[in-house]
Design a protein around this motif. Structure first.
Motif, mmCIF file in Angstrom:
data_model
loop_
_atom_site.group_PDB
_atom_site.id
_atom_site.type_symbol
_atom_site.label_atom_id
_atom_site.label_comp_id
_atom_site.label_asym_id
_atom_site.label_seq_id
_atom_site.Cartn_x
_atom_site.Cartn_y
_atom_site.Cartn_z
ATOM 1 N N LEU A 233 65.688 24.059 6.963
ATOM 2 C CA LEU A 233 66.839 24.180 6.067
ATOM 3 C C LEU A 233 67.175 22.857 5.375
ATOM 4 O O LEU A 233 68.217 22.741 4.738
ATOM 5 N N ASN A 234 66.281 21.859 5.541
ATOM 6 C CA ASN A 234 66.459 20.547 4.918
ATOM 7 C C ASN A 234 67.759 19.868 5.360
ATOM 8 O O ASN A 234 68.427 19.193 4.565
ATOM 9 N N VAL A 235 68.110 20.095 6.618
ATOM 10 C CA VAL A 235 69.282 19.446 7.200
ATOM 11 C C VAL A 235 68.788 18.272 8.038
ATOM 12 O O VAL A 235 68.129 18.466 9.061
ATOM 13 N N SER A 236 69.080 17.074 7.585
ATOM 14 C CA SER A 236 68.571 15.898 8.292
ATOM 15 C C SER A 236 69.323 15.636 9.591
ATOM 16 O O SER A 236 68.743 15.162 10.573
ATOM 17 N N LYS A 237 70.616 15.964 9.603
ATOM 18 C CA LYS A 237 71.443 15.688 10.785
ATOM 19 C C LYS A 237 72.635 16.628 10.780
ATOM 20 O O LYS A 237 73.168 16.958 9.722
ATOM 21 N N ALA A 238 73.054 17.072 11.965
ATOM 22 C CA ALA A 238 74.157 18.028 12.060
ATOM 23 C C ALA A 238 75.039 17.720 13.259
ATOM 24 O O ALA A 238 74.584 17.134 14.253
ATOM 25 N N VAL A 239 76.300 18.103 13.147
ATOM 26 C CA VAL A 239 77.151 18.194 14.335
ATOM 27 C C VAL A 239 76.622 19.359 15.154
ATOM 28 O O VAL A 239 76.348 20.429 14.617
ATOM 29 N N VAL A 240 76.452 19.171 16.453
ATOM 30 C CA VAL A 240 75.888 20.217 17.309
ATOM 31 C C VAL A 240 76.941 20.658 18.317
ATOM 32 O O VAL A 240 77.473 19.834 19.069
ATOM 33 N N VAL A 241 77.247 21.948 18.303
ATOM 34 C CA VAL A 241 78.214 22.524 19.236
ATOM 35 C C VAL A 241 77.473 23.499 20.144
ATOM 36 O O VAL A 241 76.888 24.478 19.685
ATOM 37 N N GLY A 242 77.468 23.213 21.441
ATOM 38 C CA GLY A 242 76.829 24.088 22.416
ATOM 39 C C GLY A 242 77.865 24.648 23.362
ATOM 40 O O GLY A 242 78.614 23.892 23.997
ATOM 41 N N VAL A 243 77.932 25.973 23.452
ATOM 42 C CA VAL A 243 78.943 26.635 24.277
ATOM 43 C C VAL A 243 78.283 27.321 25.460
ATOM 44 O O VAL A 243 77.289 28.041 25.302
ATOM 45 N N SER A 244 78.819 27.088 26.665
ATOM 46 C CA SER A 244 78.348 27.759 27.877
ATOM 47 C C SER A 244 76.839 27.558 28.063
ATOM 48 O O SER A 244 76.368 26.425 28.092
ATOM 49 N N ALA A 245 76.070 28.640 28.151
ATOM 50 C CA ALA A 245 74.621 28.503 28.318
ATOM 51 C C ALA A 245 73.969 27.857 27.110
ATOM 52 O O ALA A 245 72.869 27.308 27.209
#
Length: 320
Positions: A122-134
């Motif tokens: 998707l040509n996204v070099s860097k992102a905020v990453v949100v991981g929930v539970s598993a």
């Protein structure tokens, strides 16, 4: 015909009619849910295999990684619910959920690689990453294996490794029923329980039903939206099966370089607090936010979570 016989006949007809009406309602609802789950997503054909995802909104890229029972739809809901607006939300369906198949290697590490490949596609070099539970497992793997892709890491009620008190769920009678419904991919069983005994499913999702019972109406509706989000159960069962038997082990969390915040609750029935505390003690500079109540869905704290995430991202230099 005797009065008793007539009464029994009337009861039999009433039961048959009620069952027929219930089945029609269930069939209509299941059709609606299947239709909804098939809309709003795309497929990225990556080297690791096809990955279903949604790409919604505008702003700073945010990868929303759902927990057990989810899919891209829950990833979108989580981002809106616990993070708020102002982001371009990329929400994949993890391995075994909805239209993402189970690959030969379904490990969190492989899922982390899939997340990185999707961002690259998707040509996204860097992102905020949100991981929930598993979903926190593959979020952590992404931060470890592809640190250049992670602008900031947000772990919410993380089902991660703890050396002292592992993530678990108590085996009550209601939970045994919910486990049975999950293990047989029981769409009807889940729908019926949601209709006649929702407290069973609320507890199964890691929240004390008594907490929900006294919550404001809007919050009760929010909780029930999470209960409903598991449907159709049969389309999410392969992923739930993977998440239900995790091989959790200690990871080199001290190598994570992304700014990190971790959020949990003391009364989470999945017991994620020890894992949250352990991760916060290992990840350099990690911030830990703990609520006394709220359970696994952080009941009553959605607005506080949004504010905590906003303040964290601003402090990390990630602004909207």
């Amino acid at each position: 015909m005797s009065r008793i016989g007539g009464f029994l006949l009337v009861m039999l007809i009433a039961m048959a009619t009620t069952s027929g009406v219930a089945f029609l309602l269930y069939r209509n609802e299941l059709g609606r849910l299947r239709h909804a789950a098939s809309r709003g997503s795309l497929i990225a054909n990556l080297d690791i295999g096809p990955i279903e995802y949604a790409d919604s909104g505008a702003g700073i890229p945010l990868l929303s990684i759902h927990g057990a029972g989810g899919g891209f739809d829950l990833g979108l809901a989580i981002a809106a619910d616990l993070v708020g607006g102002g982001f371009r939300v990329i929400a994949p369906s993890r391995f075994g959920y909805l239209r993402t198949p189970v690959p030969r290697d379904p490990s969190p590490a492989a899922q982390g690689d899939a997340h990185a490949a999707l961002l690259a596609r998707l040509n996204v070099s860097k992102a905020v990453v949100v991981g929930v539970s598993a979903g926190a497992r593959s979020a952590v793997e992404l931060a470890l294996r592809h640190p250049d892709k992670v602008a900031a890491l947000v772990l919410i009620v993380p089902a991660l490794y703890s050396p002292t008190s592992p993530v678990s769920i108590n085996v009550s009678l209601g939970n045994r029923f919910a486990f049975w419904a999950v293990n047989v991919g029981g769409d009807f069983a889940w729908w019926a329980a949601e209709t006649v005994a929702p407290s069973i499913l609320i507890r199964f999702l890691g929240v004390r039903p008594a907490l929900v019972a006294v919550a404001p109406q809007a919050e009760r509706e929010r909780v029930m939206s999470f209960v409903s989000s598991v449907e159709p159960l049969s389309l999410r069962f392969p992923g739930i099966k993977i998440d239900s038997v995790p091989e959790l082990h200690e990871l080199p969390l001290q190598e994570i370089t992304a700014p990190t915040t971790i959020i949990s609750a003391r009364d989470d029935l999945f017991n994620t607090l020890p894992a949250a505390e352990f991760a916060a003690s290992r990840i350099p500079g990690a911030k830990l936010v703990v609520y006394d109540t709220g359970g696994h869905l952080l009941v009553g704290h959605a607005q506080q979570v949004r504010e905590a995430v906003r303040v964290f991202l601003e402090g990390a230099g990630v602004t909207r």
